[in-house]
Scaffold this motif. Structure first.
Motif, PDB file in Angstrom:
ATOM      1  N   ARG A  20      -2.144   2.614  -4.267  1.00 46.66           N
ATOM      2  CA  ARG A  20      -0.698   2.398  -4.383  1.00 46.66           C
ATOM      3  C   ARG A  20      -0.315   1.104  -3.675  1.00 46.66           C
ATOM      4  N   PHE A  21       0.639   0.402  -4.263  1.00 45.48           N
ATOM      5  CA  PHE A  21       1.160  -0.830  -3.688  1.00 45.48           C
ATOM      6  C   PHE A  21       2.667  -0.707  -3.521  1.00 45.48           C
ATOM      7  N   ASN A  22       3.185  -1.310  -2.469  1.00 47.19           N
ATOM      8  CA  ASN A  22       4.614  -1.356  -2.234  1.00 47.19           C
ATOM      9  C   ASN A  22       4.952  -2.775  -1.791  1.00 47.19           C
ATOM     10  N   VAL A  23       5.908  -3.399  -2.467  1.00 50.07           N
ATOM     11  CA  VAL A  23       6.343  -4.746  -2.126  1.00 50.07           C
ATOM     12  C   VAL A  23       7.795  -4.677  -1.677  1.00 50.07           C
ATOM     13  N   ARG A  24       8.097  -5.332  -0.552  1.00 49.74           N
ATOM     14  CA  ARG A  24       9.445  -5.313   0.004  1.00 49.74           C
ATOM     15  C   ARG A  24       9.930  -6.743   0.188  1.00 49.74           C
ATOM     16  N   HIS A  25      11.169  -6.980  -0.179  1.00 45.21           N
ATOM     17  CA  HIS A  25      11.766  -8.310  -0.025  1.00 45.21           C
ATOM     18  C   HIS A  25      13.199  -8.154   0.459  1.00 45.21           C
ATOM     19  N   SER A  26      13.551  -8.903   1.489  1.00 49.23           N
ATOM     20  CA  SER A  26      14.931  -8.931   1.956  1.00 49.23           C
ATOM     21  C   SER A  26      15.270 -10.364   2.351  1.00 49.23           C
ATOM     22  N   ALA A  27      16.485 -10.575   2.779  1.00 48.03           N
ATOM     23  CA  ALA A  27      16.940 -11.923   3.121  1.00 48.03           C
ATOM     24  C   ALA A  27      16.154 -12.524   4.288  1.00 48.03           C
ATOM     25  N   ASP A  28      15.681 -11.680   5.210  1.00 46.33           N
ATOM     26  CA  ASP A  28      14.993 -12.223   6.379  1.00 46.33           C
ATOM     27  C   ASP A  28      13.513 -11.872   6.499  1.00 46.33           C
ATOM     28  N   SER A  29      12.982 -11.073   5.590  1.00 50.94           N
ATOM     29  CA  SER A  29      11.553 -10.743   5.687  1.00 50.94           C
ATOM     30  C   SER A  29      10.976 -10.252   4.359  1.00 50.94           C
ATOM     31  N   GLY A  31       7.374  -7.966   2.786  1.00 47.42           N
ATOM     32  CA  GLY A  31       6.295  -7.087   3.203  1.00 47.42           C
ATOM     33  C   GLY A  31       5.487  -6.587   2.025  1.00 47.42           C
ATOM     34  N   LEU A  32       4.233  -6.290   2.285  1.00 45.71           N
ATOM     35  CA  LEU A  32       3.327  -5.750   1.278  1.00 45.71           C
ATOM     36  C   LEU A  32       2.558  -4.605   1.921  1.00 45.71           C
ATOM     37  N   LEU A  33       2.457  -3.485   1.218  1.00 42.16           N
ATOM     38  CA  LEU A  33       1.734  -2.323   1.711  1.00 42.16           C
ATOM     39  C   LEU A  33       0.791  -1.840   0.619  1.00 42.16           C
ATOM     40  N   ALA A  34      -0.461  -1.598   0.965  1.00 40.84           N
ATOM     41  CA  ALA A  34      -1.446  -1.052   0.032  1.00 40.84           C
ATOM     42  C   ALA A  34      -2.085   0.172   0.680  1.00 40.84           C
ATOM     43  N   ILE A  35      -2.127   1.275  -0.066  1.00 45.45           N
ATOM     44  CA  ILE A  35      -2.731   2.510   0.419  1.00 45.45           C
ATOM     45  C   ILE A  35      -3.740   2.980  -0.615  1.00 45.45           C
ATOM     46  N   GLY A  36      -4.937   3.243  -0.164  1.00 50.13           N
ATOM     47  CA  GLY A  36      -5.970   3.732  -1.066  1.00 50.13           C
ATOM     48  C   GLY A  36      -6.590   5.008  -0.539  1.00 50.13           C
ATOM     49  N   THR A  37      -6.864   5.950  -1.426  1.00 53.61           N
ATOM     50  CA  THR A  37      -7.530   7.186  -1.031  1.00 53.61           C
ATOM     51  C   THR A  37      -8.687   7.457  -1.984  1.00 53.61           C
ATOM     52  N   MET A  38      -9.699   8.089  -1.456  1.00 54.94           N
ATOM     53  CA  MET A  38     -10.855   8.433  -2.267  1.00 54.94           C
ATOM     54  C   MET A  38     -11.418   9.754  -1.743  1.00 54.94           C
ATOM     55  N   ALA A  39     -11.703  10.675  -2.647  1.00 51.95           N
ATOM     56  CA  ALA A  39     -12.289  11.962  -2.274  1.00 51.95           C
ATOM     57  C   ALA A  39     -13.399  12.273  -3.264  1.00 51.95           C
ATOM     58  N   LEU A  49     -11.417   9.890   2.190  1.00 56.48           N
ATOM     59  CA  LEU A  49     -11.174   8.654   2.933  1.00 56.48           C
ATOM     60  C   LEU A  49      -9.811   8.079   2.572  1.00 56.48           C
ATOM     61  N   THR A  50      -9.126   7.557   3.559  1.00 58.38           N
ATOM     62  CA  THR A  50      -7.841   6.901   3.334  1.00 58.38           C
ATOM     63  C   THR A  50      -7.865   5.548   4.037  1.00 58.38           C
ATOM     64  N   ALA A  51      -7.371   4.513   3.358  1.00 60.87           N
ATOM     65  CA  ALA A  51      -7.282   3.175   3.938  1.00 60.87           C
ATOM     66  C   ALA A  51      -5.872   2.626   3.719  1.00 60.87           C
ATOM     67  N   THR A  52      -5.367   1.921   4.709  1.00 62.90           N
ATOM     68  CA  THR A  52      -4.036   1.339   4.628  1.00 62.90           C
ATOM     69  C   THR A  52      -4.101  -0.113   5.089  1.00 62.90           C
ATOM     70  N   ALA A  53      -3.433  -1.000   4.347  1.00 64.78           N
ATOM     71  CA  ALA A  53      -3.337  -2.411   4.727  1.00 64.78           C
ATOM     72  C   ALA A  53      -1.883  -2.853   4.581  1.00 64.78           C
ATOM     73  N   THR A  54      -1.390  -3.577   5.564  1.00 60.75           N
ATOM     74  CA  THR A  54      -0.010  -4.073   5.519  1.00 60.75           C
ATOM     75  C   THR A  54       0.025  -5.557   5.850  1.00 60.75           C
ATOM     76  N   ARG A  55       1.032  -6.202   5.299  1.00 58.82           N
ATOM     77  CA  ARG A  55       1.293  -7.604   5.629  1.00 58.82           C
ATOM     78  C   ARG A  55       2.805  -7.779   5.684  1.00 58.82           C
TER      79      ARG A  55
END
Length: 69
Positions: A20-29, A31-39, A49-55
């Motif tokens: 899953r990906f989530n992209v966020r945009h506002s006037a002052d910032s 963000g990007l979020l990626a979450i992956g799961t595998m079973a 297993l679960t992995a999360t990466a943010t920027r």
């Protein structure tokens, strides 16, 4: 000596994958979020297993100065 906690869950019935990906945009910032799961299950071993990466980035705020005079 403390004993470790053991968590028992249901065994994975079939392989599962999710990304899953989530992209966020506002006037002052921004963000990007990626979450992956595998079973999966292999022989008597079942794993999940679960992995999360943010920027996150922020933009400098523009200030205006006014002189009185």
């Amino acid at each position: 000596m403390a004993k470790p906690d053991i968590v028992l869950k249901k065994v994975v019935a079939k392989a599962q994958r999710d990304l899953r990906f989530n992209v966020r945009h506002s006037a002052d910032s921004d963000g990007l979020l990626a979450i992956g799961t595998m079973a999966d299950k292999k022989d008597n071993l079942s794993y999940y297993l679960t992995a999360t990466a943010t920027r996150n980035s922020s933009r400098p705020t523009a200030y205006s100065s006014q002189r009185s005079g």
